[in-house]
Design an enzyme around this catalytic site. Structure first.
Site, PDB file in Angstrom:
ATOM      1  N   LYS A 128       0.508  -0.905   0.283  1.00 21.16           N
ATOM      2  CA  LYS A 128      -0.288   0.052   0.035  1.00 21.16           C
ATOM      3  C   LYS A 128       0.547   1.184  -0.116  1.00 21.16           C
ATOM      4  CE  LYS A 128      -3.692  -2.507   2.297  1.00 21.16           C
ATOM      5  NZ  LYS A 128      -4.680  -2.622   3.683  1.00 21.16           N
ATOM      6  N   TYR A 134      -6.331  -4.493  -7.026  1.00 20.85           N
ATOM      7  CA  TYR A 134      -5.497  -4.792  -5.080  1.00 20.85           C
ATOM      8  C   TYR A 134      -5.097  -6.098  -4.653  1.00 20.85           C
ATOM      9  CZ  TYR A 134      -6.075  -4.470  -0.684  1.00 20.85           C
ATOM     10  OH  TYR A 134      -5.676  -5.266   1.660  1.00 20.85           O
ATOM     11  N   TYR A 185      -2.814  -0.239  12.072  1.00 21.78           N
ATOM     12  CA  TYR A 185      -3.751   0.170  11.841  1.00 21.78           C
ATOM     13  C   TYR A 185      -5.162   0.469  12.985  1.00 21.78           C
ATOM     14  CZ  TYR A 185      -2.885  -3.071   7.569  1.00 21.78           C
ATOM     15  OH  TYR A 185      -2.432  -3.890   7.042  1.00 21.78           O
TER      16      TYR A 185
END
Length: 307
Positions: free
Chosen positions: A67, A191, A242
């Site tokens: 990412k 993705y 996260y």
């Protein structure tokens, strides 16, 4: 201070009795096959030195670490207009949560949770067929790593496509809000393949070096402007782990991005890029021993950005 090579060898030795701890990402069947006892560290400094120990030359699925590279490409393509489609705030939730999307009208909280990265993949896909977009990402990763041998692990990509039901739900939900320009299936193809890129710790550390070096490779070639490198690092610090991002910043104090393949890419700005790999994950989906290795390295080398 110990030399970097001696330091990472010491960390490897200290953690060796615990190799295999944590839980591999078995919800992706292909990742469930990975030996949980693998452990590697690689360090690349901006002045040209390379250090590594353990399984640092074994390739693994970088998963969400990709990412970082996707965001870099998408910002190069769309600039600050990208931030109309994805936020810059920590999520405080799990990497595949759908809860916030409802209250925030289909705009993901940041580009490093799954929903945000799917939007980034959709942005990269603009003007391309999926195969071309995947090739663009792979070429960029090969370029910054200076290694044409890096590939997409096709078996991992197929495994993700067969089992990625939550990601399919995220994509379709954002599509309902108009935040995907392409069919969800096409965007997810990009993705899934991006996440399935396989790299060694040595390749990954080298690929992240431009972020430690103000957007430039060691050769001096500019990849991105210094300000953009700083902003990507800021997002890695605040959103890269996260709902454990705050704890990672507290304990390690380095911009970093984790992946459920057990890897972590960390950046010591102005100094070095570090990659660690240990497949066993903690309850947040981050490498359990990889986090501890980075904490020890940052503390003993004095590399925390807060020192």
């Amino acid at each position: 201070m110990l030399s970097i090579q001696r330091l990472i060898e010491d960390i490897h030795s200290q953690l060796k009795p615990e190799f295999g701890s944590g839980k591999v990402a078995d919800y992706i069947p292909e990742l469930a096959k990975v030996d949980p006892h693998k452990f590697g560290i690689a360090v690349e400094t901006i002045d040209g030195a390379s250090f590594f120990v353990g399984d640092a030359e074994d390739a693994f699925s970088i998963q969400s670490i990709s990412k970082v590279f996707g965001l870099t490409l998408a910002l190069g393509k769309h600039g600050d207009a990208l931030w109309r489609r994805v936020g810059r705030e920590p999520s405080g939730g799990s990497f595949n949560s759908i809860v916030q999307l409802e209250s925030e009208n289909g705009v993901p909280r940041n580009p490093f949770i799954n929903a945000g990265a799917i939007v980034i993949s959709d942005a990269i896909l603009a003007g391309h067929r999926p195969r071309e977009a995947i090739g663009q990402i792979l070429r960029f990763v090969r370029y910054v790593a200076e290694d044409e041998a890096i590939v997409v692990d096709a078996a991992v990509a197929r495994s993700e496509q067969r089992t990625g039901f939550r990601n399919m739900a995220l994509a379709n939900y954002m599509k309902s809000f108009g935040n995907l320009a392409h069919d969800a299936e096409l965007t997810l193809g990009v993705y899934f393949h991006q996440c399935a890129i396989a790299m060694t710790c040595r390749q990954l550390a080298k690929a992240g070096l431009f972020l430690a070096n103000g957007g430039r490779m060691r050769s001096g070639h500019s990849i991105i402007p210094r300000e953009r490198a700083r902003r990507i690092c800021a997002l890695m610090l605040t959103c890269g782990h996260y709902d454990a991002s705050g704890d990672f910043a507290f304990r390690v104090g380095l911009p970093a991005k984790s992946g459920v393949g057990g890897g972590i890419l960390a950046v010591a700005p102005g100094l070095a890029s570090i990659a660690v790999w240990s497949p066993g994950l903690d309850r947040h989906g981050n490498s359990q021993l990889g986090t501890r290795a980075l904490q020890a390295l940052a503390e003993r080398a004095g590399w925390s950005i807060f020192d």
